[in-house]
Design a protein around this motif. Structure first.
Motif, PDB file in Angstrom:
ATOM      1  N   GLN A 153      52.973  60.455  11.554  1.00  0.00           N
ATOM      2  CA  GLN A 153      51.954  60.164  12.561  1.00  0.00           C
ATOM      3  C   GLN A 153      50.769  61.114  12.483  1.00  0.00           C
ATOM      4  O   GLN A 153      49.622  60.708  12.708  1.00  0.00           O
ATOM      5  CB  GLN A 153      52.572  60.199  13.960  1.00  0.00           C
ATOM      6  CG  GLN A 153      53.588  59.102  14.226  1.00  0.00           C
ATOM      7  CD  GLN A 153      52.987  57.705  14.163  1.00  0.00           C
ATOM      8  OE1 GLN A 153      51.764  57.527  14.240  1.00  0.00           O
ATOM      9  NE2 GLN A 153      53.844  56.712  14.015  1.00  0.00           N
ATOM     10  N   VAL A 156      48.553  59.897   9.925  1.00  0.00           N
ATOM     11  CA  VAL A 156      47.802  58.711  10.358  1.00  0.00           C
ATOM     12  C   VAL A 156      46.650  59.100  11.290  1.00  0.00           C
ATOM     13  O   VAL A 156      45.505  58.678  11.091  1.00  0.00           O
ATOM     14  CB  VAL A 156      48.739  57.706  11.075  1.00  0.00           C
ATOM     15  CG1 VAL A 156      47.927  56.582  11.734  1.00  0.00           C
ATOM     16  CG2 VAL A 156      49.746  57.116  10.094  1.00  0.00           C
ATOM     17  N   HIS A 157      46.942  59.931  12.304  1.00  0.00           N
ATOM     18  CA  HIS A 157      45.992  60.177  13.389  1.00  0.00           C
ATOM     19  C   HIS A 157      45.168  61.448  13.241  1.00  0.00           C
ATOM     20  O   HIS A 157      44.047  61.511  13.750  1.00  0.00           O
ATOM     21  CB  HIS A 157      46.742  60.232  14.721  1.00  0.00           C
ATOM     22  CG  HIS A 157      47.397  58.947  15.100  1.00  0.00           C
ATOM     23  ND1 HIS A 157      46.708  57.888  15.647  1.00  0.00           N
ATOM     24  CD2 HIS A 157      48.695  58.537  15.003  1.00  0.00           C
ATOM     25  CE1 HIS A 157      47.537  56.884  15.877  1.00  0.00           C
ATOM     26  NE2 HIS A 157      48.746  57.253  15.500  1.00  0.00           N
ATOM     27  N   PRO A 238      55.490  53.009  12.681  1.00  0.00           N
ATOM     28  CA  PRO A 238      54.110  52.775  12.258  1.00  0.00           C
ATOM     29  C   PRO A 238      53.924  51.332  11.797  1.00  0.00           C
ATOM     30  O   PRO A 238      54.810  50.748  11.172  1.00  0.00           O
ATOM     31  CB  PRO A 238      53.931  53.750  11.077  1.00  0.00           C
ATOM     32  CG  PRO A 238      55.013  54.761  11.243  1.00  0.00           C
ATOM     33  CD  PRO A 238      56.154  54.058  11.896  1.00  0.00           C
ATOM     34  N   SER A 239      52.784  50.767  12.140  1.00  0.00           N
ATOM     35  CA  SER A 239      52.485  49.408  11.678  1.00  0.00           C
ATOM     36  C   SER A 239      52.184  49.416  10.184  1.00  0.00           C
ATOM     37  O   SER A 239      51.947  50.468   9.576  1.00  0.00           O
ATOM     38  CB  SER A 239      51.284  48.859  12.438  1.00  0.00           C
ATOM     39  OG  SER A 239      50.109  49.575  12.073  1.00  0.00           O
ATOM     40  N   ASP A 241      49.483  48.393   8.826  1.00  0.00           N
ATOM     41  CA  ASP A 241      48.121  48.905   8.666  1.00  0.00           C
ATOM     42  C   ASP A 241      48.095  50.428   8.744  1.00  0.00           C
ATOM     43  O   ASP A 241      47.355  51.088   7.992  1.00  0.00           O
ATOM     44  CB  ASP A 241      47.197  48.317   9.732  1.00  0.00           C
ATOM     45  CG  ASP A 241      46.854  46.860   9.468  1.00  0.00           C
ATOM     46  OD1 ASP A 241      47.078  46.394   8.325  1.00  0.00           O
ATOM     47  OD2 ASP A 241      46.371  46.190  10.396  1.00  0.00           O
ATOM     48  N   GLU A 242      48.897  51.012   9.635  1.00  0.00           N
ATOM     49  CA  GLU A 242      48.942  52.472   9.738  1.00  0.00           C
ATOM     50  C   GLU A 242      49.529  53.086   8.473  1.00  0.00           C
ATOM     51  O   GLU A 242      49.025  54.102   7.974  1.00  0.00           O
ATOM     52  CB  GLU A 242      49.754  52.881  10.964  1.00  0.00           C
ATOM     53  CG  GLU A 242      49.018  52.649  12.274  1.00  0.00           C
ATOM     54  CD  GLU A 242      49.871  52.939  13.486  1.00  0.00           C
ATOM     55  OE1 GLU A 242      49.301  53.380  14.509  1.00  0.00           O
ATOM     56  OE2 GLU A 242      51.105  52.721  13.430  1.00  0.00           O
ATOM     57  N   SER A 245      47.026  53.115   5.839  1.00  0.00           N
ATOM     58  CA  SER A 245      45.892  54.016   6.093  1.00  0.00           C
ATOM     59  C   SER A 245      46.169  55.442   5.667  1.00  0.00           C
ATOM     60  O   SER A 245      45.243  56.257   5.596  1.00  0.00           O
ATOM     61  CB  SER A 245      45.549  53.995   7.589  1.00  0.00           C
ATOM     62  OG  SER A 245      46.492  54.753   8.355  1.00  0.00           O
TER      63      SER A 245
END
Length: 313
Positions: A153, A156-157, A238-239, A241-242, A245
């Motif tokens: 995560q 991702v973020h 996580p999706s 798309d995530e 990414s």
């Protein structure tokens, strides 16, 4: 070993009502603290012990080793903390890079949550701020079990400080939790459960060991799951798309005998990360970090040696 203090431990049901992780009562805290201190006494002596203020609370971090290479940051699994890495630290430190072991915020340990965390972005925020407070412009993040979820995560973020991510049989990250893992997660936290049954459930996680309480790590996890109540919601995978990414190199080691998820499905979905090296270790259980410490240290060292220099700050 330096004195181990618990800054502002959260104790009692009032914290649960505020969605903040806390020990169930004073007796539970003292029981966990005793096991924690015993377990820390079996680790190598940390070169540094720090408690840093980050988003959502204070975070306890132990540094092992020195060196100029980009450091490795360790994120433990649910109900656990720094002593989980007892067998792994000697091999990981041998590489010559600093290793930072973190007591997860909102989990049992010496970290102290101060505000509710309700999203994956919140989890990423405290990790990123912790790295900033430690003055680490770049870091490799390694997570085991549910600790692999925040490691992904933050990539991702809040990817700016992340050089790479390594996950050891990550739970709720690439595939849905199995019914066995759900039974263990729910059953092991029931107050008053007989210790024999609790140990049998925890034995499922680690490939069917007869008595998890024979190992200090098993006693630590048993106490953490029984004596501490997590306040944040269950992680959401996580999706797609995530996953796509994620722009940093990822090493995903999947345990072939894991009860956490379907290993083949987890491996297949991990490959949706564009730069992900996926390996299924057929004979490993969900306790992969304790079963293969030397092999993991060698594999991690080889992987990090191949991370492009422009990713390492």
């Amino acid at each position: 070993m330096a004195e181990i203090g618990f800054p502002e431990p959260r104790i009692g049901a009032e914290w649960a009502r505020r969605r903040i992780g806390a020990f169930r009562d004073a007796e539970a805290f003292e029981r966990f603290a005793a096991v924690y201190r015993e377990a820390m006494g079996q680790l190598p002596e940390p070169d540094e012990q720090r408690t840093v203020q980050a988003a959502f609370g204070k975070v306890r971090v132990y540094r092992f080793g020195t060196g100029q290479q980009v450091p490795l940051v360790l994120m433990p699994g649910r109900g656990s903390c720094t002593p989980l890495w007892r067998t792994n630290l000697p091999g990981l430190v041998k590489s010559g890079r600093p290793v930072y072991a973190v007591d997860g915020l909102g989990e049992p340990g010496c970290s102290s949550q101060s505000a509710p965390m309700t999203s994956a972005a919140d989890q990423a925020a405290w990790i990123d701020e912790m790295l900033g407070r430690l003055e680490l412009p770049s870091a490799h993040v390694l997570g085991v079990s549910i600790g692999g979820w925040p490691a992904l995560q933050v990539a991702v973020h809040r990817p700016e400080r992340i050089a790479s991510v390594i996950t050891l049989d990550p739970a709720d990250s690439f595939a849905a939790l199995s019914w066995k893992m759900i039974v263990v997660s729910l059953g092991s936290v029931i107050p008053g459960m007989p210790e024999g049954l609790r140990n049998r459930l925890l034995g499922w996680i680690s490939g069917g060991v007869d008595n998890a309480s024979d190992h200090i790590e098993g006693r630590l996890i048993a106490s953490g799951m029984r004596d501490f109540k997590v306040g944040f919601p269950a992680p959401a995978m996580p999706s797609d798309d995530e996953l796509r990414s994620i722009g940093v190199p990822v090493l995903a080691l999947i345990a072939g005998e894991s009860i956490a998820h379907n290993p083949e499905k987890a491996a297949a979905r991990a490959r949706r990360v564009r730069d992900c090296t996926v390996e299924v270790w057929p004979e490993a259980s969900h306790a992969i970090n304790g079963e293969y410490p030397e092999r993991i240290a060698e594999r991690v060292d080889a992987f990090l040696a191949g991370v492009p220099r422009n990713r390492q700050g």
